[in-house]
Design a protein around this motif. Structure first.
Motif, short mmCIF file in Angstrom:
data_model
loop_
_atom_site.label_atom_id
_atom_site.label_comp_id
_atom_site.label_asym_id
_atom_site.label_seq_id
_atom_site.Cartn_x
_atom_site.Cartn_y
_atom_site.Cartn_z
N GLU A 161 17.51 1.27 2.44
CA GLU A 161 17.33 0.00 1.73
C GLU A 161 15.92 -0.54 1.85
O GLU A 161 15.63 -1.64 1.36
N PHE A 162 15.03 0.19 2.47
CA PHE A 162 13.67 -0.30 2.71
C PHE A 162 12.89 -0.33 1.40
O PHE A 162 13.15 0.46 0.48
N VAL A 163 11.92 -1.25 1.32
CA VAL A 163 11.11 -1.40 0.10
C VAL A 163 9.63 -1.46 0.47
O VAL A 163 9.25 -2.13 1.43
N PHE A 164 8.82 -0.76 -0.31
CA PHE A 164 7.37 -0.83 -0.19
C PHE A 164 6.80 -1.57 -1.40
O PHE A 164 7.12 -1.23 -2.54
N SER A 165 5.95 -2.55 -1.16
CA SER A 165 5.11 -3.06 -2.23
C SER A 165 3.77 -2.35 -2.15
O SER A 165 3.38 -1.88 -1.08
N ILE A 166 3.07 -2.26 -3.26
CA ILE A 166 1.86 -1.44 -3.34
C ILE A 166 0.67 -2.30 -3.76
O ILE A 166 0.71 -2.96 -4.80
N LYS A 167 -0.37 -2.28 -2.96
CA LYS A 167 -1.58 -3.02 -3.32
C LYS A 167 -2.44 -2.15 -4.23
O LYS A 167 -2.82 -1.03 -3.87
N GLY A 168 -2.73 -2.67 -5.41
CA GLY A 168 -3.51 -1.93 -6.39
C GLY A 168 -4.93 -1.68 -5.91
O GLY A 168 -5.47 -2.40 -5.07
N TYR A 221 9.78 -11.60 -2.15
CA TYR A 221 9.04 -10.70 -1.28
C TYR A 221 8.05 -11.54 -0.48
O TYR A 221 7.27 -12.31 -1.06
N VAL A 222 8.08 -11.39 0.84
CA VAL A 222 7.18 -12.16 1.71
C VAL A 222 6.51 -11.20 2.69
O VAL A 222 7.20 -10.43 3.38
N TYR A 223 5.18 -11.28 2.76
CA TYR A 223 4.43 -10.40 3.67
C TYR A 223 3.48 -11.22 4.54
O TYR A 223 2.72 -12.06 4.03
N PHE A 224 3.53 -10.95 5.83
CA PHE A 224 2.61 -11.59 6.77
C PHE A 224 1.37 -10.72 6.92
O PHE A 224 1.46 -9.52 7.21
N ASP A 225 0.22 -11.35 6.72
CA ASP A 225 -1.06 -10.66 6.81
C ASP A 225 -1.96 -11.30 7.87
O ASP A 225 -3.17 -11.15 7.86
N ILE A 284 7.39 -3.38 3.69
CA ILE A 284 5.99 -3.29 4.08
C ILE A 284 5.14 -3.19 2.82
O ILE A 284 5.50 -2.51 1.85
N GLU A 285 4.04 -3.90 2.84
CA GLU A 285 3.06 -3.82 1.77
C GLU A 285 2.06 -2.72 2.14
O GLU A 285 1.40 -2.81 3.17
N ILE A 286 2.00 -1.68 1.33
CA ILE A 286 1.04 -0.59 1.58
C ILE A 286 -0.33 -1.05 1.11
O ILE A 286 -0.55 -1.26 -0.08
N ASN A 287 -1.25 -1.25 2.06
CA ASN A 287 -2.58 -1.72 1.67
C ASN A 287 -3.63 -0.62 1.66
O ASN A 287 -4.75 -0.83 1.18
N LEU A 320 13.07 -9.70 0.74
CA LEU A 320 12.40 -8.65 1.52
C LEU A 320 11.25 -9.31 2.29
O LEU A 320 10.40 -9.96 1.69
N ILE A 321 11.26 -9.13 3.59
CA ILE A 321 10.26 -9.78 4.45
C ILE A 321 9.62 -8.73 5.34
O ILE A 321 10.31 -7.92 5.96
N GLY A 322 8.30 -8.75 5.39
CA GLY A 322 7.65 -7.74 6.22
C GLY A 322 6.18 -8.03 6.47
O GLY A 322 5.75 -9.17 6.56
N ILE A 323 5.42 -6.97 6.55
CA ILE A 323 4.02 -7.02 6.99
C ILE A 323 3.13 -6.29 5.99
O ILE A 323 3.59 -5.43 5.24
N SER A 324 1.87 -6.67 6.01
CA SER A 324 0.89 -6.02 5.15
C SER A 324 0.19 -4.93 5.96
O SER A 324 -0.66 -5.21 6.79
N GLY A 325 0.59 -3.68 5.72
CA GLY A 325 0.09 -2.57 6.54
C GLY A 325 0.83 -2.47 7.85
O GLY A 325 1.58 -3.38 8.24
N TRP A 326 0.65 -1.35 8.52
CA TRP A 326 1.34 -1.17 9.80
C TRP A 326 0.48 -0.46 10.84
O TRP A 326 0.89 -0.33 11.99
N THR A 327 -0.72 -0.03 10.48
CA THR A 327 -1.56 0.72 11.41
C THR A 327 -2.66 -0.19 11.96
O THR A 327 -3.73 -0.33 11.36
N TYR A 328 -2.36 -0.83 13.08
CA TYR A 328 -3.32 -1.75 13.71
C TYR A 328 -3.36 -1.48 15.21
O TYR A 328 -2.35 -1.63 15.91
N ALA A 329 -4.52 -1.11 15.69
CA ALA A 329 -4.66 -0.79 17.12
C ALA A 329 -4.21 -1.91 18.05
O ALA A 329 -3.56 -1.64 19.07
#
Length: 277
Positions: free
Chosen positions: A71-78, A253-257, A46-49, A10-19
């Motif tokens: 098939e989408f997956v969310f990782s969760i930042k504590g 799991y790989v996330y670009f931040d 996507i990593e929910i931050n 699973l490859i994605g991004i950390s968060g998705w709301t960036y102006a």
């Protein structure tokens, strides 16, 4: 005989709301409420931050689940209340509140929980072991823990699924140099908690040792923290690492931040091309 485990990547991004991504990654004029749906069509996770900064509403998890592919997956930042304010100590109620807020209702779209530690938190074997022992390893255990939530969490902010044996995964991103030690690695291995492979332009510890049945990497920028993009050669190296990790049967799991200049989604898509969906 059960079918052999086929590792998932699973490859994605950390968060998705960036102006700054608007008019770049996100097409000009795309409604903000459509950004998650759009992002989930281009990355696989996507990593929910936002969960790091504040507890989210149950309706948010429901909305996010419904807006993304099957098939989408969310990782969760504590929550940082657990890691940065309480510093892992006396966090039973805080964890109960965290798991009660609806995060478990993501169901099959729920990936690992990420616990990012502050840079000034040194490795303390007893403290880390005690924290690991509190982490629920199944949905049933998390639901049971959530039952002990305190009255700071209003009942209209509680949403729990039915109990189930579905496993829950946890990983730790350590930022103090003392964690780059055999003792820290072995402790996380004994507790089946993944040691996050954090690419931070050399600022924080970098450990690639597997300590759980999955690997979790956060790519913050290899030249400039949060700001530099990854070259084709760098992405090729990460694709090779992923191949090595999956060859051992581990999910990855790989996330670009590296979000400051909008490189994250582009780099994620390039790595997905190299690895394949």
């Amino acid at each position: 005989m059960p079918a052999p485990h086929r590792p998932r990547v699973l490859i994605g991004i950390s968060g998705w709301t960036y102006a700054p991504w608007r008019g770049d990654f996100y097409p000009a004029g795309l409604a903000h409420r459509k950004e998650l749906e759009y992002a989930s069509e281009h990355v696989t996770s996507i990593e929910i931050n936002g969960t790091f900064y504040a507890m989210q509403k149950p309706s948010s998890f429901t909305k996010w689940r419904e807006e993304t592919p099957d098939e989408f997956v969310f990782s969760i930042k504590g929550g940082r209340y657990v890691t940065h304010i309480k510093r892992l100590v006396g966090v039973e109620s805080a964890l109960a509140n965290f798991f009660a807020t609806g995060v478990l209702t993501l169901g099959d779209k729920l990936g690992p929980f990420l616990w990012q530690l502050p840079p000034n938190l040194e490795f303390d074997a007893q403290k880390v072991a005690d924290f690991c022992a509190l982490l629920p390893r199944t949905v049933t255990a998390a639901v049971t823990l959530a039952q002990s939530r305190d009255d700071k969490l209003a009942e209209d902010r509680v949403l729990l699924p039915d109990a189930s044996a579905r496993p829950l995964r946890h990983c730790v991103e350590a930022r103090h140099a003392s964690f780059a030690s055999d003792d820290a690695v072995e402790l996380l291995r004994r507790n089946d908690v993944a040691f996050v492979v954090a690419d931070t332009a050399g600022k924080y510890p970098y450990v690639e040792t597997a300590t759980a049945d999955f690997m979790y990497a956060r790519l913050h920028g290899d030249q400039e923290l949060y700001a530099s993009g990854y070259t084709d050669a760098a992405l090729d190296r990460w694709a090779e690492k992923i191949a090595d990790w999956t060859s051992t049967g581990r999910d990855v799991y790989v996330y670009f931040d590296n979000d400051v200049k909008g490189y994250a989604p582009s780099d994620a898509m390039k790595l997905i091309e190299r690895v394949g969906r």
